[in-house]
Write an enzyme that holds these catalytic residues in place. Sequence first.
Site, mmCIF file in Angstrom:
data_model
loop_
_atom_site.group_PDB
_atom_site.id
_atom_site.type_symbol
_atom_site.label_atom_id
_atom_site.label_comp_id
_atom_site.label_asym_id
_atom_site.label_seq_id
_atom_site.Cartn_x
_atom_site.Cartn_y
_atom_site.Cartn_z
ATOM 1 N N ARG A 1 0.848 -1.196 0.000
ATOM 2 C CA ARG A 1 0.000 0.000 0.000
ATOM 3 C C ARG A 1 0.882 1.245 0.000
ATOM 4 O O ARG A 1 1.952 1.237 0.605
ATOM 5 C CB ARG A 1 -0.860 -0.034 1.264
ATOM 6 C CG ARG A 1 -1.803 1.135 1.460
ATOM 7 C CD ARG A 1 -2.938 1.122 0.486
ATOM 8 N NE ARG A 1 -4.044 1.992 0.901
ATOM 9 C CZ ARG A 1 -5.038 2.356 0.105
ATOM 10 N NH1 ARG A 1 -5.093 1.912 -1.140
ATOM 11 N NH2 ARG A 1 -6.005 3.123 0.553
ATOM 12 N N THR B 1 -9.159 0.883 -10.585
ATOM 13 C CA THR B 1 -8.383 -0.096 -9.807
ATOM 14 C C THR B 1 -8.442 -1.421 -10.557
ATOM 15 O O THR B 1 -9.149 -1.521 -11.565
ATOM 16 C CB THR B 1 -8.948 -0.222 -8.364
ATOM 17 O OG1 THR B 1 -8.758 1.007 -7.706
ATOM 18 C CG2 THR B 1 -8.349 -1.314 -7.520
ATOM 19 N N SER C 1 -7.837 1.186 3.205
ATOM 20 C CA SER C 1 -8.299 0.732 1.889
ATOM 21 C C SER C 1 -9.534 -0.156 2.035
ATOM 22 O O SER C 1 -9.829 -0.668 3.112
ATOM 23 C CB SER C 1 -7.167 -0.075 1.241
ATOM 24 O OG SER C 1 -7.610 -0.673 0.047
ATOM 25 N N GLY D 1 -13.940 0.849 -5.345
ATOM 26 C CA GLY D 1 -13.983 1.779 -4.215
ATOM 27 C C GLY D 1 -14.617 1.127 -3.004
ATOM 28 O O GLY D 1 -14.349 -0.023 -2.676
HETATM 29 O O1 DON Z 1 -7.951 1.366 -1.646
HETATM 30 C C1 DON Z 1 -9.120 1.651 -1.896
HETATM 31 O O2 DON Z 1 -10.060 1.259 -1.245
HETATM 32 C C2 DON Z 1 -9.428 2.529 -3.097
HETATM 33 N N1 DON Z 1 -8.289 3.355 -3.401
HETATM 34 C C3 DON Z 1 -9.802 1.656 -4.251
HETATM 35 C C4 DON Z 1 -10.212 2.489 -5.419
HETATM 36 C C5 DON Z 1 -11.041 1.789 -6.396
HETATM 37 O O3 DON Z 1 -11.378 0.625 -6.294
HETATM 38 C C6 DON Z 1 -11.465 2.638 -7.518
HETATM 39 N N2 DON Z 1 -12.312 1.890 -8.395
HETATM 40 N N3 DON Z 1 -13.290 1.604 -8.632
#
Ligand code: DON
Length: 553
Positions: free
Chosen positions: A90, A360, A431, A452
């Site tokens: 991370r 992501t 995260s 997300g």
């Molecule tokens: O680490 C996390 O939870 C976020 N930065 C993940 C971002 C993500 O999955 C964006 N996409 N849809």
Amino acid sequence: MRHLIASLWLCLFSCTTLAQTNQAAIATAHPLATKAGFEILQQGGNAFDAAVAVTAALAVVEPAGSGLGGGGFWLLHRAEDDYQVMIDGREMAPGKAHRDMYLNSDGQFEPDWSLNGPLAAGIPGVPAGLVHLSQKYGVLPLETSLQPAVQYAEQGFAVTVGYQHLAGFRRDTLRQYPEAARIFLDKGEVPAIGSKIRQPDLAATLKAIARQGKAGFYQGKTAERLVTAVQQHGGIWTHADLNNYEIIERKPVSGDYLGNQITSVALPSSGGLVLMLALNQLATFDLQQADLTQRRHWVVEAMRRAYFDRSRYLGDADFIDVPGHLTTPAYGRELSRSIDDDRASSSDALPLNEAAGENTTHFSIIDQHGNRVAATLSINYPFGSGFVAEGTGVLLNDEMDDFSAKEGTANVYGLVGNEANAVEPYKRPLSSMSPTFIENDQRLMIIGTPGGSRIISMVLLGLLDFVDGDSAEQIVAAPRYHHQYLPDVIQLEKDGFSEAEIKALQQRGHAIKQMTRRYGDMQTVIVNKQSGRIEAASDPRGEGLAEVRLIRP
Ligand code: DON
């Protein structure tokens, strides 16, 4: 005893079957990444070498989602000794980061600062992760495993509909940074379908890592370019920050759900804890016998309570004390007691105070020996911070937005948090990425997705469907629903639910938000231990490729 012998026999049978069939499976978000993984397996690499190849390939061909300028989590299962470990790559806050760095002079949160440009970027973990994975767990030289990515970067990859969509979404930010615009746009516009994105500078950075290991990124010419460009454009990275970046091996979160062994990520991802919080509540209900609305109602209520605890307790465990009881079945039972079987709870009425996104990447791999990798990797928002340091080809993340910039103020995914996830130097932002294994006597699954804050609820639904016996194809295609405590609504995926189904939930007092799009890009691999059959599936919402192939010994 008979049971023990039976399981032992099953294991022996399954191991032998896997070994004998020489099958491997790879599911990723891009066909070229899947191809890279198989090339490495064919050259004698194991799943961990393939994970290096896939990670690096995705960094090149799916630049909106993850990359050398980002971070992530790799969950590993080594077959020879059943060893499981989480590789924490991370991003880390730079040494000059501080709690109020994203607040203006009026004390208001400025989302632009934590999302766009190099001030939004944490110190990347992916380059260190590639080196660590290869040196500690792989059998091939790093240079070999990085080769397909180098080739894709030099020769270019073709623009797809998905690429166009995300580049359009982030066009204005990319335009602010000429190096990023030069690489990812075409004269400031979204490039045409089929046109080639070539990244020779990124190929050179990958080659430096292949030759020098970590030093190829965190020291020397690459580091010099990164630090200079970041500082010139308002960022706060120093050489010491890059030098100090370390991969951390962590014990995964594990637990049991109705005889299914769950292995998932530990903090600084909230994924494993939130999954166990939800599953421990759900274990108290008879989901299998319930009708669809009843089941969804219980699942939503469990999500609500699990995300609630995320918002109040969770952050980087190297910086804060996290209550030890969160994953215990007893605590799950206690949480579930406040669930009314017929009526929606109100999030405001829970003893306190949290929300969602898209991009992501996730991939799932099993090799012919039974080694497994589930990895979710990110630069956060599509195309991260939109910033590329000249001469490196490295697109920097905007993962700093995953911190809680101000107590109670939502980040880009609508998530709120408190002190536990406040910005601090060298801390890793909380995260939701949730690469996960689930296993019972008959089957095992490797699963994960981007999305997300919705990542955890998607993986939760996938685990429940696995327990019901669904196939890999069914699991990735199933319609999705989500509740994250705050806002107090069930988010329903576009086209996933009938009017009658929606009405049935509303009648129980749930507020519904009908989404205007579908979400997630789930990649799964399932092994049937008895037959040895392997299935792999890539989310129909994305452009990925899942394949099962024979690996010649
Ligand atoms: O680490 C996390 O939870 C976020 N930065 C993940 C971002 C993500 O999955 C964006 N996409 N849809």
